[in-house]
Enzyme design. Structure first.
Site, PDB file in Angstrom:
ATOM      1  N   SER A 193       0.802  -0.915  -0.122  1.00  0.00           N
ATOM      2  CA  SER A 193      -0.005   0.059  -0.067  1.00  0.00           C
ATOM      3  C   SER A 193       0.826   1.340   0.030  1.00  0.00           C
ATOM      4  CB  SER A 193      -0.860  -0.081   1.054  1.00  0.00           C
ATOM      5  OG  SER A 193      -0.326  -0.113   2.338  1.00  0.00           O
ATOM      6  N   HIS A 221      -5.652  -3.999  -1.834  1.00  0.00           N
ATOM      7  CA  HIS A 221      -5.535  -2.934  -2.636  1.00  0.00           C
ATOM      8  C   HIS A 221      -5.451  -3.589  -4.093  1.00  0.00           C
ATOM      9  CE1 HIS A 221      -4.678   0.883  -0.686  1.00  0.00           C
ATOM     10  NE2 HIS A 221      -4.107   0.160   0.343  1.00  0.00           N
ATOM     11  N   LYS A 252     -12.236  -0.924  -0.113  1.00  0.00           N
ATOM     12  CA  LYS A 252     -11.780  -0.045  -0.985  1.00  0.00           C
ATOM     13  C   LYS A 252     -12.079   0.094  -2.150  1.00  0.00           C
ATOM     14  CE  LYS A 252      -7.556  -0.339   1.828  1.00  0.00           C
ATOM     15  NZ  LYS A 252      -6.642  -1.280   2.412  1.00  0.00           N
TER      16      LYS A 252
END
Ligand SMILES: *Cc1c(COP(=O)(O)O)cnc(C)c1O
Length: 404
Positions: A193, A221, A252
């Site tokens: 990240s 991610h 996310k």
């Protein structure tokens, strides 16, 4: 009376908190939370100012997608605002089961169990995979929730330098040499990240197979970003069936909230019986599960969102590099702009904000002090014009601060 007052003050049992705040201030680590006062889109209102944000994990713009909003509203009407209990008592609703079945098909795995967040998915699953006597082999840059999950186990820990495949292979060989039967769990982020680089998963899987080790990938991610229709890093590298455990987040790119563990049906069953965040914390409200289901519909029916995300990522990254910024080894829509000292990163971020661009400054202890940075994340929602505006601001402020 006055004596009592003084004694009471002298004995304030929370006085250490003030000292801690002073220390944060002295070390330049004290910060205020920025407050978002509008929908979180590429352009939004933060602390009273309209800015273009480069700080959201809302990669595909799904958190304001009409289909997700409609699904959430309908679920509230049909099932109410909350789920009422933990899953093992009366908190498993038909929507939770539907979401898990859907995610399992999407991920090409036998089963999925959802958790309240990606964080709790990690702290729930790692102690199950690494019982006493096992050894965990973990990348040095793995996410904090993996580190905390490891801390909850009684397993031995071995941390290998970030993405160092030689170190990983050697570590695995040595463990196996001394014990042919010990459980070995290798854990890596799918996308890291802070640097935006992708795990070297094919090599990790080869090394793990040679040592008969379990591989667990945390795709927070990568979910919705990598792989066909955003299936994640395992699909990106065509490793379906060779990675035993995949953790994903729904918070996310999926645009809502939650985490999940995808793997064999036996893993789901044991998690249902033993994973502590699953057993002792209430399940998602119906609106969350319904919005996540709608998000998977969108991933499957609007692949152009992921295409646009990657076009934007390439455009912005190339633009930053052309301007002479150091973007490290990013391969994804996360692009760090590495500036050196923490104070410079924070100054850079503050100046960008004054010019209408929100990109967080990140320093020690999240990254090494000399690699402090402003981290940028582009989304599918950014228009070309917005990205070019941002590049213009980066150039102007970067020159003012002598970063380029
Ligand atoms: C963000 C993140 C998490 C936490 O996910 P949440 O759903 O926000 O709790 C876990 N692992 C990694 C690698 C992350 O980047």
């Amino acid at each position: 009376m006055r004596v009592t007052d003084t004694t009471a003050r002298a004995r304030n049992p929370l006085a250490f908190l003030e000292a801690e705040i002073e220390e944060l201030k002295a070390n330049g680590l004290y910060r205020r939370l920025r407050v978002v006062q509008s929908e979180q889109r590429s352009r939004c209102v933060i602390d009273g100012r309209e800015v273009i944000t480069l700080s959201s994990n809302n990669y595909l713009g799904l958190n304001t997608h009409p289909r997700l909003k409609a699904a959430a509203l309908e679920a509230v009407q049909r099932f109410g605002a909350g789920s009422g209990a933990v899953r093992t008592i009366a908190g498993t609703m038909s929507l939770h089961e539907e979401l898990e079945a859907r995610l399992a098909t999407f991920k090409h795995t036998e089963a999925v169990l959802t958790f309240q967040s990606g964080f709790t998915a990690n702290t729930g699953v790692i102690p199950i995979l690494a019982p006493e006597g096992a050894v965990i082999v973990s990348d040095a840059l793995n996410h904090a929730s993996i580190i905390d999950g490891i801390r909850l186990t009684r397993a031995e820990r071995k941390i290998f330098p970030h993405s160092d495949m030689e170190a990983l292979t050697t570590t695995l060989r040595e463990i196996r040499k001394t014990d042919a039967h010990r459980t070995i769990l290798v854990i890596t982020d799918g996308v890291f990240s802070m640097d935006g680089d992708i795990a070297r998963l094919p090599e990790i899987v080869d090394a793990a197979e040679a040592a008969d080790a379990i591989v667990m990938v945390d795709d927070a991610h990568a979910s919705g970003v990598l792989g066909r229709n955003g299936r994640g890093s395992v699909d990106h590298f065509d490793l379906n069936g060779r990675v035993q455990v995949q953790v994903g987040t729904l918070s996310k790119a999926i645009g809502v909230l939650g985490g999940y563990v995808a793997g064999p049906a036996s893993l789901r069953t044991v998690l249902e019986h033993r994973a502590r965040p699953f057993l002792f914390s209430t399940s998602h409200p119906p609106a969350v599960a319904a919005a996540c289901l709608a998000a998977i519909d969108v991933l499957e029916s609007e692949p152009e969102l992921i295409e646009r995300l990657w076009q934007n990522a390439r455009h912005f990254k190339t633009g930053l590099e052309r301007l002479g910024f150091n973007t490290g080894k990013s391969e994804t829509p996360i692009t760090p702009v590495i500036v050196g000292a923490g104070a410079v990163a924070h100054r850079f971020s503050d100046r960008l904000f004054e010019e209408g661009v929100f990109a967080m400054g990140i320093g020690f202890p999240t990254v090494p002090e000399e690699k402090s940075r402003v981290r940028t994340i582009v989304t599918a929602e950014h228009s070309r014009e917005e990205l070019d505006t941002c590049l213009g601001v980066f150039e102007r402020v970067g020159r003012q601060l002598a970063i380029i």
